[in-house]
Structures are given as C-alpha cells and as structure tokens.
Design an enzyme around this catalytic site. Structure first.
Site, short mmCIF file in Angstrom:
data_model
loop_
_atom_site.label_atom_id
_atom_site.label_comp_id
_atom_site.label_asym_id
_atom_site.label_seq_id
_atom_site.Cartn_x
_atom_site.Cartn_y
_atom_site.Cartn_z
N HIS A 14 1.00 -1.37 0.18
CA HIS A 14 -0.08 -0.06 -0.33
C HIS A 14 0.98 1.24 0.15
O HIS A 14 1.55 1.70 1.12
CB HIS A 14 -1.07 -0.27 1.16
N HIS A 16 1.49 5.21 -1.88
CA HIS A 16 1.40 6.42 -2.60
C HIS A 16 2.41 6.93 -3.34
O HIS A 16 3.58 7.26 -2.42
CB HIS A 16 0.95 7.64 -1.74
N ARG A 18 2.23 9.64 -5.93
CA ARG A 18 1.78 10.70 -6.23
C ARG A 18 2.52 10.49 -8.44
O ARG A 18 2.64 9.09 -8.74
CB ARG A 18 2.65 12.10 -6.09
N ASN A 42 -4.98 7.41 -5.64
CA ASN A 42 -5.74 8.83 -5.55
C ASN A 42 -5.45 10.06 -5.89
O ASN A 42 -4.89 10.73 -5.47
CB ASN A 42 -6.59 8.90 -4.08
N LYS A 99 -9.35 0.08 -6.06
CA LYS A 99 -9.52 0.79 -4.69
C LYS A 99 -10.69 1.39 -4.42
O LYS A 99 -11.09 2.12 -4.84
CB LYS A 99 -8.10 1.98 -4.67
N HIS A 136 -10.27 1.51 1.89
CA HIS A 136 -10.23 2.13 2.84
C HIS A 136 -11.45 2.37 3.71
O HIS A 136 -12.57 2.91 3.91
CB HIS A 136 -9.97 3.45 2.53
N HIS A 174 -4.24 -0.60 6.01
CA HIS A 174 -4.36 0.64 7.22
C HIS A 174 -4.78 0.18 8.43
O HIS A 174 -5.79 0.88 8.33
CB HIS A 174 -4.26 1.07 6.20
N LEU A 219 -4.76 9.17 7.70
CA LEU A 219 -6.40 8.07 8.18
C LEU A 219 -5.87 7.10 8.11
O LEU A 219 -5.14 6.64 6.55
CB LEU A 219 -7.45 9.16 6.90
N ASP A 247 1.51 2.50 3.64
CA ASP A 247 0.84 4.01 3.95
C ASP A 247 1.62 4.97 3.39
O ASP A 247 0.48 6.47 3.83
CB ASP A 247 -0.60 3.90 4.31
N ALA A 263 -3.80 14.61 5.94
CA ALA A 263 -3.68 13.44 6.52
C ALA A 263 -2.45 12.60 5.16
O ALA A 263 -2.48 12.57 3.99
CB ALA A 263 -5.27 12.52 6.23
C1 NCD Z 1 -3.44 9.04 2.12
C2 NCD Z 1 -2.71 10.34 1.17
O1 NCD Z 1 -2.23 11.10 1.56
O2 NCD Z 1 -3.11 10.07 -0.25
N1 NCD Z 1 -3.28 9.86 3.70
C3 NCD Z 1 -3.65 8.99 4.25
O3 NCD Z 1 -3.94 9.40 5.24
N2 NCD Z 1 -3.29 7.85 4.23
C4 NCD Z 1 -4.55 8.20 1.57
C5 NCD Z 1 -5.58 7.35 2.09
O4 NCD Z 1 -4.30 6.68 1.45
O5 NCD Z 1 -5.97 7.88 2.94
ZN ZN Z 2 -3.34 4.70 1.58
#
Ligand code: NCD
Ligand code: ZN
Length: 344
Positions: A14, A16, A18, A42, A99, A136, A174, A219, A247, A263
């Site tokens: 998991h 991110h 970007r 996302n 997702k 999520h 998560h 989050l 995450d 978050a």
């Molecule tokens: C994630 C993000 O910043 O893309 N933020 C987070 O707090 N985990 C989005 C997510 O996975 O909830």
């Molecule tokens: Zn995430």
C-alpha cells in the site's frame, strides 16, 4: 541479541507515489527498500480506467533510478460508475486491484463511492476475473466520531460486503482498531489486512506530544493504546492474512504545517527500519520476514521475490527533510535516531 536481520526481498502492499516531480522525488526511497509496491490511484484526477493505469505505470517505470528493477503493481479507483466491462480491460492491462474510497474519506477521495451497492455489478466482475478490492475502511457519516469510523465501517460495510461477494479477495487497508483486527482474524481466507509502521509504533498521544504534531496525522487517524496493542498482536501472530503496507503518503511540508493539514505520513525512507523497531518491541523479529515478504504475494496470488535484504543494528539519524519537487518533505520521525538500518 541479533544484530543482523536477513529478510526475503519485501514488497509494499500500500503506497502513494503521486506523479510528476513528486513521483521522481519519492520513488527512489521505495525502490531501494522494496521490489514491488501496490500503487494507490488517488491522483488528481484519479486513475479510474485501465488506460490511465497503464499510462501511470509507464510514468513510474520512467522515474525509476538507474539500474532499478522495481515493479509497480497498478490499481484503479473504484467509482459509483466504474463499468463492469472495464474490469476485463483492467485485467488485460495487468491491473491487480481496485481501491474503494468511501466518498470524502481521505486525501483525494471526492470521486469515491457513495453507496457500495451501486458497484455490485463491477465487484462481481472483479470476483470473476480475480481482481482484488482494497478498502479504505472508514464510514464518512459526519455523525460518527472520527475515532469510531473504522469500527462502524466493519458493521455497516464489511459484513454486508463479505456476505454479498464471498469470493472477492478483499484487503482491509491500514487497519487501526481492535475491531478491525478481530474481524480480519476471524474472517475466511478471502479477507486480509495491511498494517502501517505508524499504527504499530504510535497511539494517538503522538499527535499531541508537546503540541499538535501534523506529521503524525494520517487517516485512519492513530487510535488508543489498546488498539495499537491489538495491531501488534495481529502483526506478531504470524497469521498469513496480515502483511506489510506502509501507506507512505507524501505531502509537501507547507501543506502539513498549515491551518488545515493534509492526512498522510511519509515513511518510505525508513519503512523496514520502522517495522523492525515495532516487531522487536514485541519480541517478534522472527515474524518480520513472512509479514514483509511472504504473506502479501501469497494473498495476491503472485510469486514471492527471490533475493534478500539485510538490516543491521546500527544507529543512524533520519534526515529531518528531503526534497519534494520544488518543496520539502518531512519524514515521520525525521531528525530522530533509528536503531536498525537497511544495508545498501
Ligand atoms: C493518503 C494520501 O495522502 O493520499 N493519506 C493518508 O492519510 N493515508 C490517503 C489514504 O490512503 O487515506
Ligand atoms: Zn493510503
């Protein structure tokens, strides 16, 4: 005391990454630690089609450091309107999962699902084609206390979803509560969960130690100590349904240190070191290898990696900030001394 840890080359289930300059800034950290990662969709706008997932995959591959064999595992963002047909195209494109973000639950989730029943024809197609659903797990009902949103999600969404789609593989992402840990522990082999380093290492006091600490805000939000203990127990249980998913979610420092703080905790720089610290604290270092390198690929139906990585007990100081495109990015625990270090 064991001073060297050799692990099967691990994956991050998991993550991110970007896009554009931000992607170029953070990808090398993950590529150094992990062989593969499940890449969250996302972006703005979100990755909702197979064609977009393929294009994003190409951008990630192009951003890899020289000589890296890192492999991104692509996901798509489930919306109320994802056509069931798109699932076949997704499978052909090598997309492994979709997702589910409840609309408005977290960073860039405005396009998320408003009512899961609207997506049932699509989920049926996923069940048929063998694509996973990554969840999520928080309700977004403003009447529900933020700290209760995951536990309420178990009752309101997970239980009916599992009953309606029993052979869809679902990852409860998560997890942060004893309710979710218990739910997954008792579920059948089609349900698993990822655990982040921050939820294994910290309870919600970390958000308020000596003042408000934006870099500990993610989050689902950190919970009480009893919940952290339940997560540690799950991680150290050796059960194959629990596995590593950082995450890691980078946000430029000015956006974290603002009156409204995004978050997300950035942990890609030291993920394995943080997990080692958490597992060592409960005397479960012997369980880290399977958690980081076996359970994830087994659940996804992918081969385990060959090769190993090595962690050494060697204190080092985590940088307090690193470049992030034009901005700066502050890692969780930046400036602190960590006891374990990934050896190059
Ligand atoms: C994630 C993000 O910043 O893309 N933020 C987070 O707090 N985990 C989005 C997510 O996975 O909830
Ligand atoms: Zn995430």
């Amino acid at each position: 005391m064991n001073d060297t840890l050799t692990l099967t080359r691990p994956d991050d289930w998991h993550l991110h990454l970007r896009d554009e300059a931000a992607l170029h800034s953070v990808l090398p950290y993950t590529a150094r630690q992990f062989a593969r990662a499940i890449v969250m969709p996302n972006l703005r706008p979100p990755v909702t089609t197979a064609a977009q997932a393929l294009a994003y995959r190409e951008r990630i591959l192009a951003a890899r450091p020289e000589g890296s064999d890192f492999q991104p595992l692509m996901t798509m963002y489930l919306t109320d309107n994802t056509p069931p047909d798109e699932i076949r195209r997704a499978k052909e494109a090598g997309v492994v999962a979709l997702k589910l973000y409840p609309a408005g639950a977290t960073t860039n989730s405005d396009a998320g699902v408003t009512d899961l029943r609207k997506t049932y024809p699509t989920l049926e197609a996923m069940q048929r084609e063998g694509l996973l659903l990554l969840v999520h797990g928080e309700v977004t009902d403003p009447d529900i206390d933020v700290f209760d949103r995951e536990a309420v999600f178990v009752d309101r969404v997970m239980t009916p979803l599992r009953a309606a789609m029993p052979e869809l593989k679902v990852v409860f992402e998560h997890i942060t509560t004893k309710e979710a840990a218990q739910y997954v522990t008792e579920a059948d082999r089609f349900t698993a969960a990822t655990l982040t380093p921050q939820h294994l290492l910290y309870n919600r006091n970390a958000l308020f130690t000596g003042g408000l600490r934006p870099h500990y805000y993610c989050l689902p939000v950190l919970k009480r100590e009893e919940h952290r203990q339940a997560l540690l127990k799950a991680a150290g249980s050796g059960l194959p349904k629990f596995f590593l998913g950082t995450d890691s979610a980078p946000h430029a420092a000015p956006l974290k240190e603002a009156s409204v703080c995004g978050a997300g905790c950035f942990t890609a720089l030291s993920a394995l070191e943080l997990y080692a610290e958490a597992f060592e604290a409960i005397g479960a270092l012997d369980k880290l290898d399977a958690f980081a390198g076996h359970h994830g690929p087994d659940f996804y139906g992918l081969p385990r990696n060959t090769g190993t990585v090595t962690l050494r007990r060697e204190p080092w100081t985590l940088p307090s900030a690193v470049p992030f495109g034009e901005a700066q990015l502050k890692p969780l625990r930046g400036g602190d001394t960590l006891q374990w270090k990934l050896v190059a």
